[in-house]
Write a protein that holds these residues in place. Structure first.
Motif, PDB file in Angstrom:
ATOM      1  N   LEU A  36       4.927 -14.853 -44.124  1.00  0.00           N
ATOM      2  CA  LEU A  36       4.634 -16.031 -44.935  1.00  0.00           C
ATOM      3  C   LEU A  36       4.023 -17.138 -44.081  1.00  0.00           C
ATOM      4  CD1 LEU A  36       7.560 -16.634 -47.467  1.00  0.00           C
ATOM      5  CD2 LEU A  36       5.232 -15.913 -47.941  1.00  0.00           C
ATOM      6  N   ASP A  37       4.499 -17.244 -42.829  1.00  0.00           N
ATOM      7  CA  ASP A  37       3.981 -18.274 -41.939  1.00  0.00           C
ATOM      8  C   ASP A  37       2.516 -18.047 -41.594  1.00  0.00           C
ATOM      9  OD1 ASP A  37       6.270 -19.760 -41.814  1.00  0.00           O
ATOM     10  OD2 ASP A  37       7.057 -18.770 -40.043  1.00  0.00           O
ATOM     11  N   ARG A  38       2.062 -16.787 -41.693  1.00  0.00           N
ATOM     12  CA  ARG A  38       0.650 -16.521 -41.432  1.00  0.00           C
ATOM     13  C   ARG A  38      -0.174 -16.665 -42.712  1.00  0.00           C
ATOM     14  NH1 ARG A  38       0.421 -11.456 -37.199  1.00  0.00           N
ATOM     15  NH2 ARG A  38       2.271 -12.012 -35.985  1.00  0.00           N
ATOM     16  N   VAL A  39       0.398 -16.203 -43.817  1.00  0.00           N
ATOM     17  CA  VAL A  39      -0.320 -16.231 -45.090  1.00  0.00           C
ATOM     18  C   VAL A  39      -0.460 -17.648 -45.628  1.00  0.00           C
ATOM     19  CG1 VAL A  39      -0.165 -15.523 -47.510  1.00  0.00           C
ATOM     20  CG2 VAL A  39       0.371 -13.889 -45.696  1.00  0.00           C
ATOM     21  N   ASN A  40       0.596 -18.469 -45.444  1.00  0.00           N
ATOM     22  CA  ASN A  40       0.609 -19.756 -46.142  1.00  0.00           C
ATOM     23  C   ASN A  40      -0.501 -20.709 -45.704  1.00  0.00           C
ATOM     24  OD1 ASN A  40       1.596 -20.771 -43.698  1.00  0.00           O
ATOM     25  ND2 ASN A  40       3.699 -20.946 -44.437  1.00  0.00           N
ATOM     26  N   VAL A  41      -1.010 -20.562 -44.487  1.00  0.00           N
ATOM     27  CA  VAL A  41      -2.075 -21.460 -44.059  1.00  0.00           C
ATOM     28  C   VAL A  41      -3.343 -21.222 -44.877  1.00  0.00           C
ATOM     29  CG1 VAL A  41      -3.061 -19.988 -42.215  1.00  0.00           C
ATOM     30  CG2 VAL A  41      -3.176 -22.480 -42.031  1.00  0.00           C
ATOM     31  N   GLY A  42      -3.542 -19.963 -45.327  1.00  0.00           N
ATOM     32  CA  GLY A  42      -4.701 -19.681 -46.169  1.00  0.00           C
ATOM     33  C   GLY A  42      -4.619 -20.375 -47.515  1.00  0.00           C
ATOM     34  N   GLY A  98      10.709 -21.278 -37.456  1.00  0.00           N
ATOM     35  CA  GLY A  98      11.019 -21.929 -38.727  1.00  0.00           C
ATOM     36  C   GLY A  98      10.885 -23.440 -38.641  1.00  0.00           C
ATOM     37  N   LEU A  99      11.379 -24.011 -37.545  1.00  0.00           N
ATOM     38  CA  LEU A  99      11.278 -25.453 -37.358  1.00  0.00           C
ATOM     39  C   LEU A  99       9.823 -25.888 -37.185  1.00  0.00           C
ATOM     40  CD1 LEU A  99      14.329 -26.018 -34.957  1.00  0.00           C
ATOM     41  CD2 LEU A  99      14.155 -26.671 -37.382  1.00  0.00           C
ATOM     42  N   VAL A 100       9.056 -25.109 -36.430  1.00  0.00           N
ATOM     43  CA  VAL A 100       7.649 -25.468 -36.219  1.00  0.00           C
ATOM     44  C   VAL A 100       6.871 -25.385 -37.530  1.00  0.00           C
ATOM     45  CG1 VAL A 100       5.510 -24.837 -35.029  1.00  0.00           C
ATOM     46  CG2 VAL A 100       7.690 -24.769 -33.793  1.00  0.00           C
ATOM     47  N   THR A 101       7.138 -24.353 -38.323  1.00  0.00           N
ATOM     48  CA  THR A 101       6.464 -24.227 -39.619  1.00  0.00           C
ATOM     49  C   THR A 101       6.730 -25.445 -40.499  1.00  0.00           C
ATOM     50  OG1 THR A 101       6.533 -21.816 -39.584  1.00  0.00           O
ATOM     51  CG2 THR A 101       6.311 -22.851 -41.733  1.00  0.00           C
ATOM     52  N   ALA A 102       7.989 -25.858 -40.573  1.00  0.00           N
ATOM     53  CA  ALA A 102       8.328 -27.036 -41.382  1.00  0.00           C
ATOM     54  C   ALA A 102       7.597 -28.279 -40.871  1.00  0.00           C
ATOM     55  CB  ALA A 102       9.836 -27.252 -41.373  1.00  0.00           C
ATOM     56  N   ALA A 115      -2.856 -28.270 -32.483  1.00  0.00           N
ATOM     57  CA  ALA A 115      -1.673 -28.239 -31.612  1.00  0.00           C
ATOM     58  C   ALA A 115      -0.526 -27.474 -32.258  1.00  0.00           C
ATOM     59  CB  ALA A 115      -1.238 -29.674 -31.279  1.00  0.00           C
ATOM     60  N   MET A 116      -0.282 -27.725 -33.539  1.00  0.00           N
ATOM     61  CA  MET A 116       0.845 -27.080 -34.199  1.00  0.00           C
ATOM     62  C   MET A 116       0.601 -25.588 -34.393  1.00  0.00           C
ATOM     63  SD  MET A 116       3.127 -29.313 -34.405  1.00  0.00           S
ATOM     64  CE  MET A 116       4.289 -28.368 -35.388  1.00  0.00           C
ATOM     65  N   ARG A 117      -0.624 -25.185 -34.668  1.00  0.00           N
ATOM     66  CA  ARG A 117      -0.912 -23.750 -34.793  1.00  0.00           C
ATOM     67  C   ARG A 117      -0.719 -23.041 -33.453  1.00  0.00           C
ATOM     68  NH1 ARG A 117      -0.954 -20.538 -39.001  1.00  0.00           N
ATOM     69  NH2 ARG A 117      -2.576 -19.246 -38.055  1.00  0.00           N
ATOM     70  N   PHE A 118      -1.104 -23.704 -32.368  1.00  0.00           N
ATOM     71  CA  PHE A 118      -0.913 -23.110 -31.045  1.00  0.00           C
ATOM     72  C   PHE A 118       0.575 -22.968 -30.734  1.00  0.00           C
ATOM     73  CE2 PHE A 118      -0.689 -23.122 -26.415  1.00  0.00           C
ATOM     74  CZ  PHE A 118      -1.700 -22.232 -26.070  1.00  0.00           C
ATOM     75  N   ILE A 119       1.353 -23.999 -31.033  1.00  0.00           N
ATOM     76  CA  ILE A 119       2.802 -23.960 -30.788  1.00  0.00           C
ATOM     77  C   ILE A 119       3.468 -22.905 -31.670  1.00  0.00           C
ATOM     78  CG2 ILE A 119       4.953 -25.281 -30.950  1.00  0.00           C
ATOM     79  CD1 ILE A 119       3.253 -27.784 -30.318  1.00  0.00           C
ATOM     80  N   LEU A 120       3.006 -22.789 -32.915  1.00  0.00           N
ATOM     81  CA  LEU A 120       3.583 -21.809 -33.825  1.00  0.00           C
ATOM     82  C   LEU A 120       3.383 -20.387 -33.308  1.00  0.00           C
ATOM     83  CD1 LEU A 120       4.963 -21.219 -36.551  1.00  0.00           C
ATOM     84  CD2 LEU A 120       2.686 -21.147 -37.595  1.00  0.00           C
ATOM     85  N   GLY A 121       2.211 -20.090 -32.785  1.00  0.00           N
ATOM     86  CA  GLY A 121       1.957 -18.765 -32.228  1.00  0.00           C
ATOM     87  C   GLY A 121       2.893 -18.442 -31.078  1.00  0.00           C
ATOM     88  N   ALA A 122       3.120 -19.428 -30.206  1.00  0.00           N
ATOM     89  CA  ALA A 122       4.042 -19.221 -29.080  1.00  0.00           C
ATOM     90  C   ALA A 122       5.466 -19.033 -29.570  1.00  0.00           C
ATOM     91  CB  ALA A 122       3.954 -20.411 -28.126  1.00  0.00           C
ATOM     92  N   ALA A 123       5.843 -19.784 -30.613  1.00  0.00           N
ATOM     93  CA  ALA A 123       7.210 -19.685 -31.131  1.00  0.00           C
ATOM     94  C   ALA A 123       7.478 -18.329 -31.761  1.00  0.00           C
ATOM     95  CB  ALA A 123       7.447 -20.797 -32.153  1.00  0.00           C
ATOM     96  N   GLY A 180       1.162 -30.968 -52.104  1.00  0.00           N
ATOM     97  CA  GLY A 180       1.653 -29.616 -52.341  1.00  0.00           C
ATOM     98  C   GLY A 180       1.660 -28.760 -51.088  1.00  0.00           C
ATOM     99  N   TRP A 181       0.596 -28.875 -50.265  1.00  0.00           N
ATOM    100  CA  TRP A 181       0.551 -28.056 -49.047  1.00  0.00           C
ATOM    101  C   TRP A 181       1.637 -28.448 -48.067  1.00  0.00           C
ATOM    102  CZ3 TRP A 181      -0.290 -30.438 -44.328  1.00  0.00           C
ATOM    103  CH2 TRP A 181      -0.901 -31.696 -44.333  1.00  0.00           C
ATOM    104  N   GLN A 182       2.108 -29.694 -48.092  1.00  0.00           N
ATOM    105  CA  GLN A 182       3.214 -30.096 -47.232  1.00  0.00           C
ATOM    106  C   GLN A 182       4.515 -29.455 -47.686  1.00  0.00           C
ATOM    107  OE1 GLN A 182       2.309 -34.400 -47.763  1.00  0.00           O
ATOM    108  NE2 GLN A 182       2.270 -34.499 -45.517  1.00  0.00           N
ATOM    109  N   TRP A 183       4.760 -29.434 -49.008  1.00  0.00           N
ATOM    110  CA  TRP A 183       5.943 -28.758 -49.537  1.00  0.00           C
ATOM    111  C   TRP A 183       5.918 -27.267 -49.206  1.00  0.00           C
ATOM    112  CZ3 TRP A 183      10.190 -30.998 -50.447  1.00  0.00           C
ATOM    113  CH2 TRP A 183      10.257 -32.278 -51.011  1.00  0.00           C
ATOM    114  N   LEU A 184       4.733 -26.681 -49.237  1.00  0.00           N
ATOM    115  CA  LEU A 184       4.589 -25.256 -48.925  1.00  0.00           C
ATOM    116  C   LEU A 184       5.132 -24.961 -47.531  1.00  0.00           C
ATOM    117  CD1 LEU A 184       1.395 -23.165 -49.630  1.00  0.00           C
ATOM    118  CD2 LEU A 184       2.562 -22.982 -47.451  1.00  0.00           C
ATOM    119  N   PHE A 185       4.723 -25.745 -46.542  1.00  0.00           N
ATOM    120  CA  PHE A 185       5.189 -25.510 -45.173  1.00  0.00           C
ATOM    121  C   PHE A 185       6.694 -25.767 -45.033  1.00  0.00           C
ATOM    122  CE2 PHE A 185       0.631 -26.429 -43.842  1.00  0.00           C
ATOM    123  CZ  PHE A 185       0.372 -25.118 -43.482  1.00  0.00           C
ATOM    124  N   ILE A 186       7.182 -26.819 -45.641  1.00  0.00           N
ATOM    125  CA  ILE A 186       8.608 -27.168 -45.503  1.00  0.00           C
ATOM    126  C   ILE A 186       9.495 -26.102 -46.137  1.00  0.00           C
ATOM    127  CG2 ILE A 186      10.393 -28.809 -46.199  1.00  0.00           C
ATOM    128  CD1 ILE A 186       8.220 -31.010 -46.021  1.00  0.00           C
TER     129      ILE A 186
END
Length: 440
Positions: A36-42, A98-102, A115-123, A180-186
């Motif tokens: 979901l963390d990969r799909v939701n950005v689309g 999970g925390l980074v996605t939110a 920055a956040m996408r780079f951190i998410l990949g590392a996480a 809406g996209w903010q709620w999606l990530f949270i």
């Protein structure tokens, strides 16, 4: 059949039933949220790109940064899992991502998104190969393709269920002053944190430590896994540098890149491709789910067939040829939505049916001492090529030509080359094994 043989068969059936029911459904749920963390950005892009002022190339670059840090951290993460234990390490990975996605909900422009996408990949790095490695501790080889196919069914399932879920969350637009996209990530990030905490109670590091198995079951499974680990492998004990230059390892990484690129590119760009036909956000979500629903069913059936026949090489190559044909045809069908969905379905069936047989094949070629680094390295390289490079290529081509399809055409060649490579290498490995067997 002797009474002793019957008793051993009963122990095997009871043991594998308990192992599968205890571990596989839980890990599937965990992996579902990873995907979901990969799909939701689309889907977030349907609103987010305009809010943040992102061009197609900027969005493609942001999406691809996930795979760059993922590549850099993947092998160290899997080695850490091997050292500290899967229970604690998988929990750490999930809580972190999970925390980074939110927190992705609070990006304010392209640079904070980068920055956040780079951190998410590392996480998130290390979860998938870590879960595959973990399952190899528990699954004898004859069970692997069907179980790994069942486990990786979370990939298309995440988009099949996540598509309508994500567009539904976009409808929360304006609630409590958030888009809406903010709620999606949270709302897709926080459940992952809870699952990470649950890992500490559900997972057990090794069969010998499983209090939820009987003594006879623990002993049988431990002996079985030790015997399989002692068998000779095409890729024996190697240092990290030797592994990185080993032809079997490099070819396996290239082969995996075809399927990885297919899944990554379509998960990121497919919603925007479908919406370009004039669909609403809600229609896009439901139409986007159709190919993934079909792929979900067929990948399980294909993995079961691979286990039943004991064949891995062609079961890995044929799906790649399906994907190659789908991408090639996609460039010839014009701008009709129905044929586009059919060809995308071909691509996704190929990408996901590939996974069970391929990971079973890879695990059978890697020795115990190289398994952790080998699986992680294969996954890392394939994600760098598939996600880091190809996702970016589609964005650049779309910006310059206005066409998503032209950016996807190179994937046809990549998948075709990958299919040829696995057939050639698999044949060579089989011949070497035959020659070794006839030597006195």
């Amino acid at each position: 059949m002797t009474a002793a043989r019957t008793e051993i068969d009963q122990i095997e059936k009871g043991t594998m039933r308990r192992v599968i029911l205890r571990l596989v459904p839980f890990l599937m749920i965990c992996y579902f949220f990873a995907l979901l963390d990969r799909v939701n950005v689309g889907f977030a892009a349907l609103q987010m790109n305009k809010d943040l002022g992102l061009t197609p190339a900027m969005f493609g670059f942001a999406a691809s940064l996930f795979f760059v840090s993922y590549f850099l951290v993947e092998v160290p993460s899997n080695l850490a899992l091997q050292k500290v234990g899967a229970r604690r390490w998988i929990a750490r990975i999930m809580i972190t991502w999970g925390l980074v996605t939110a927190c992705m909900a609070f990006v304010v422009g392209p640079y904070s998104l980068y920055a956040m996408r780079f951190i998410l990949g590392a996480a998130e790095a290390g979860f998938f190969p870590g879960a595959i490695l973990y399952l190899t501790y528990w699954l004898p080889s004859q069970y692997r393709a069907r179980i790994l196919a069942t486990f990786t069914v979370s990939i298309p399932l995440a988009t099949f269920l996540g598509s309508p879920l994500s567009v539904g969350l976009l409808e929360l637009d304006g609630a409590l002053g958030l888009r809406g996209w903010q709620w999606l990530f949270i709302l897709e990030g926080l459940p992952t944190v809870l699952l990470g905490l649950a890992c500490l109670f559900v997972l057990t590091d090794k069969p010998a430590q499983a209090s939820w198995l009987t003594v006879e079951q623990r002993e049988w499974l431990t002996r079985r896994m030790e015997a399989e680990a002692a068998a000779r492998k095409p890729v024996g004990h190697l240092t990290l540098w030797q592994l990185a230059t080993n032809k079997h390892f490099l070819v396996m990484a290239l082969v995996c890149s075809g399927a990885s690129a297919t899944g990554s590119v379509l998960s990121v760009w497919q919603p925007q491709l479908l919406k370009s036909f004039g669909l609403s956000n809600l229609q896009t979500g439901f139409v986007n789910a159709i190919p993934y629903g079909i792929a979900t069913v067929l990948m399980v059936l294909w993995g079961r067939h691979s286990d039943r026949t004991g064949e891995r090489r062609w079961h890995t190559a044929i799906p790649l040829l399906f994907a190659a044909g789908g991408f090639a045809a996609l460039g010839m069908i014009g701008t009709a939505v129905a044929p586009t969905i059919v060809m995308v379905t071909f691509c996704l069936v190929g990408a996901y049916a590939f996974k069970g047989p391929f990971w079973a094949l890879s695990a059978s070629w890697l020795s115990t001492s190289t398994l952790a680094a080998g699986l992680a390295g294969i996954n890392a390289i394939s994600n760098l090529i598939g996600g880091g490079l190809m996702v970016n290529v589609v964005g650049v081509v779309k910006e310059r030509t206005g066409s998503f399809v032209l950016g996807m055409l190179p994937l046809a060649l990549l998948c075709a080359v990958a299919a040829a490579c696995v057939l050639v290498l698999g044949r060579n490995v089989a011949r070497a094994a035959e020659m070794a067997a006839v030597k006195p």
